[in-house]
Design an enzyme around this catalytic site. Sequence first.
Site, PDB file in Angstrom:
ATOM      1  N   TYR A  53       0.814  -1.215   0.000  1.00  0.00           N
ATOM      2  CA  TYR A  53       0.000   0.000   0.000  1.00  0.00           C
ATOM      3  C   TYR A  53       0.852   1.272   0.000  1.00  0.00           C
ATOM      4  O   TYR A  53       0.416   2.306  -0.481  1.00  0.00           O
ATOM      5  CB  TYR A  53      -0.899   0.037   1.245  1.00  0.00           C
ATOM      6  CG  TYR A  53      -2.250  -0.576   1.084  1.00  0.00           C
ATOM      7  CD1 TYR A  53      -2.399  -1.909   0.733  1.00  0.00           C
ATOM      8  CD2 TYR A  53      -3.407   0.179   1.306  1.00  0.00           C
ATOM      9  CE1 TYR A  53      -3.645  -2.478   0.612  1.00  0.00           C
ATOM     10  CE2 TYR A  53      -4.660  -0.384   1.189  1.00  0.00           C
ATOM     11  CZ  TYR A  53      -4.773  -1.710   0.840  1.00  0.00           C
ATOM     12  OH  TYR A  53      -6.017  -2.272   0.727  1.00  0.00           O
ATOM     13  N   LYS A  91       2.797 -14.954   3.215  1.00  0.00           N
ATOM     14  CA  LYS A  91       2.992 -15.689   1.963  1.00  0.00           C
ATOM     15  C   LYS A  91       4.487 -15.975   1.848  1.00  0.00           C
ATOM     16  O   LYS A  91       5.141 -15.632   0.847  1.00  0.00           O
ATOM     17  CB  LYS A  91       2.440 -14.857   0.783  1.00  0.00           C
ATOM     18  CG  LYS A  91       2.334 -15.613  -0.537  1.00  0.00           C
ATOM     19  CD  LYS A  91       1.263 -16.695  -0.575  1.00  0.00           C
ATOM     20  CE  LYS A  91       1.349 -17.515  -1.848  1.00  0.00           C
ATOM     21  NZ  LYS A  91       0.397 -18.653  -1.880  1.00  0.00           N
ATOM     22  N   ASP A 116      -6.582  -6.459   4.458  1.00  0.00           N
ATOM     23  CA  ASP A 116      -7.705  -5.829   3.746  1.00  0.00           C
ATOM     24  C   ASP A 116      -8.644  -6.913   3.221  1.00  0.00           C
ATOM     25  O   ASP A 116      -9.863  -6.861   3.418  1.00  0.00           O
ATOM     26  CB  ASP A 116      -7.143  -4.988   2.590  1.00  0.00           C
ATOM     27  CG  ASP A 116      -8.235  -4.334   1.759  1.00  0.00           C
ATOM     28  OD1 ASP A 116      -9.191  -3.804   2.362  1.00  0.00           O
ATOM     29  OD2 ASP A 116      -8.136  -4.361   0.521  1.00  0.00           O
ATOM     30  N   ASP A 144      -3.406 -17.972   1.388  1.00  0.00           N
ATOM     31  CA  ASP A 144      -4.415 -18.706   0.609  1.00  0.00           C
ATOM     32  C   ASP A 144      -5.102 -19.748   1.477  1.00  0.00           C
ATOM     33  O   ASP A 144      -6.337 -19.895   1.451  1.00  0.00           O
ATOM     34  CB  ASP A 144      -3.797 -19.334  -0.660  1.00  0.00           C
ATOM     35  CG  ASP A 144      -2.505 -20.094  -0.402  1.00  0.00           C
ATOM     36  OD1 ASP A 144      -1.932 -19.975   0.700  1.00  0.00           O
ATOM     37  OD2 ASP A 144      -2.067 -20.824  -1.323  1.00  0.00           O
ATOM     38  N   ASP A 200     -12.564  -8.387   4.931  1.00  0.00           N
ATOM     39  CA  ASP A 200     -13.854  -8.410   4.224  1.00  0.00           C
ATOM     40  C   ASP A 200     -14.454  -9.817   4.284  1.00  0.00           C
ATOM     41  O   ASP A 200     -15.655  -9.990   4.492  1.00  0.00           O
ATOM     42  CB  ASP A 200     -13.680  -8.023   2.739  1.00  0.00           C
ATOM     43  CG  ASP A 200     -13.903  -6.536   2.490  1.00  0.00           C
ATOM     44  OD1 ASP A 200     -13.583  -5.734   3.394  1.00  0.00           O
ATOM     45  OD2 ASP A 200     -14.384  -6.180   1.391  1.00  0.00           O
TER      46      ASP A 200
HETATM   47  C1  IPM Z   1     -10.461  -0.659   3.949  1.00  0.00           C
HETATM   48  C2  IPM Z   1     -10.675  -0.103   2.572  1.00  0.00           C
HETATM   49  C3  IPM Z   1      -9.478   0.776   2.215  1.00  0.00           C
HETATM   50  C4  IPM Z   1      -8.263  -0.118   2.181  1.00  0.00           C
HETATM   51  C5  IPM Z   1      -9.610   1.586   0.909  1.00  0.00           C
HETATM   52  C6  IPM Z   1     -10.865   2.443   0.912  1.00  0.00           C
HETATM   53  C7  IPM Z   1      -8.400   2.436   0.673  1.00  0.00           C
HETATM   54  O1  IPM Z   1     -10.870  -1.118   1.657  1.00  0.00           O
HETATM   55  O2  IPM Z   1     -10.350   0.131   4.897  1.00  0.00           O
HETATM   56  O3  IPM Z   1     -10.427  -1.882   4.097  1.00  0.00           O
HETATM   57  O4  IPM Z   1      -7.964  -0.748   1.157  1.00  0.00           O
HETATM   58  O5  IPM Z   1      -7.593  -0.196   3.209  1.00  0.00           O
HETATM   59 MG    MG Z   2     -11.042  -3.033   2.549  1.00  0.00          MG
END
Ligand code: IPM
Ligand code: MG
Length: 358
Positions: A135, A190, A246, A222, A250
């Site tokens: 990042y 990884k 990240d 993975d 999710d």
């Molecule tokens: C998160 C989001 C951010 C990230 C984006 C909006 C930059 O997806 O906070 O998880 O990738 O960190």
């Molecule tokens: Mg995110």
Amino acid sequence: MNIAILPGDGIGPEIVAEAVRVLDVLELPFNTESALVGGAAYEAHGHPLPDATLKLAQAADAVLFGAVGDWKFDTLERSLRPEQAILGLRKHLQLFANFRPAICYSQLTHASSLKPELIGGLDILIVRELTGDIYFGQPRGRRESPDGAFKGHPEAFDTMRYSRPEIERIAHVAFQAARKRSKRVTSVDKANVLETFQFWRDVMTEVHADYPDIELDHMYVDNAAMQLVKAPKKFDVIVTGNMFGDILSDEAAMLTGSIGMLPSASLNAANRGLYEPSHGSAPDIAGKNIANPLATILSLAMMLRFSLNQAEAALRVEAAVVKVLESGLRTADIWSEGTQRVGTREMGSAVVAALNAA
Ligand code: IPM
Ligand code: MG
């Protein structure tokens, strides 16, 4: 104490408004001040993170953040895109430690797409490193023209890197968090392919020597992605880099029923922090009173606990959320047969009412 309120784009303003109502009803001695951030700030001031917004955030004891981003900014030069606001805040405030708890509320075991027995009672904590990794490496090949085309570029790349101190400090955060839980940490990397993550694994192992009471295991990302849907309850604390964190957070969010339930805290070394729902700005449902404000309200609870020394108020907010779920109210994302569908505003009102009744 001062709280900076940065609602942002899309559903950000709606969900943050509900969290602010919850904050108001607690009647704590905090000042709040709002500022534009993300696409909203770009449209008003030509930059997603204007100086005044950054200064407000830097001066505050804590930041309550909504979400940023909208497809209409997709063709902007990368440095002006809404996402740069949250990345800039993380970097400038040195918010290296991101806590993303994934808790499956018993009332929501049927809202997940996974079998209830797999996720019932789930309580895991993802500790994501937030200011390093790919990042914040060196990007090359960025879009050079305002129309967003790569204009014949032969290649593009981003560099992945971690320094020893960056890995050490997030390792300490994860091991210390595990001490307050079931004393197990899974470090996700990884190392079989990437030098950066072999280094990550080695430094994790070194720091672990200071924590003989904590069990550490290592897992490739993975495999971790697979295990998270196969047997999520085997995890307790997961520590990982910025990009894997990240993605996995999710995935973990969906175990809880909806990403609309997942709060987060991003802390620096002084425990000052930025608090935001783990979900995005969802421009497709913005302004429709559909979004779930609970992740933001639960982020407020994390703020009260971690940065504002109000653990008791945090518990009150969390209890109010449980009470509302018990009463059967659901926003669309967590709705299931037999429950009552409500909008963003009504969900916020219900939490406020539960707090007033407690
Ligand atoms: C998160 C989001 C951010 C990230 C984006 C909006 C930059 O997806 O906070 O998880 O990738 O960190
Ligand atoms: Mg995110």
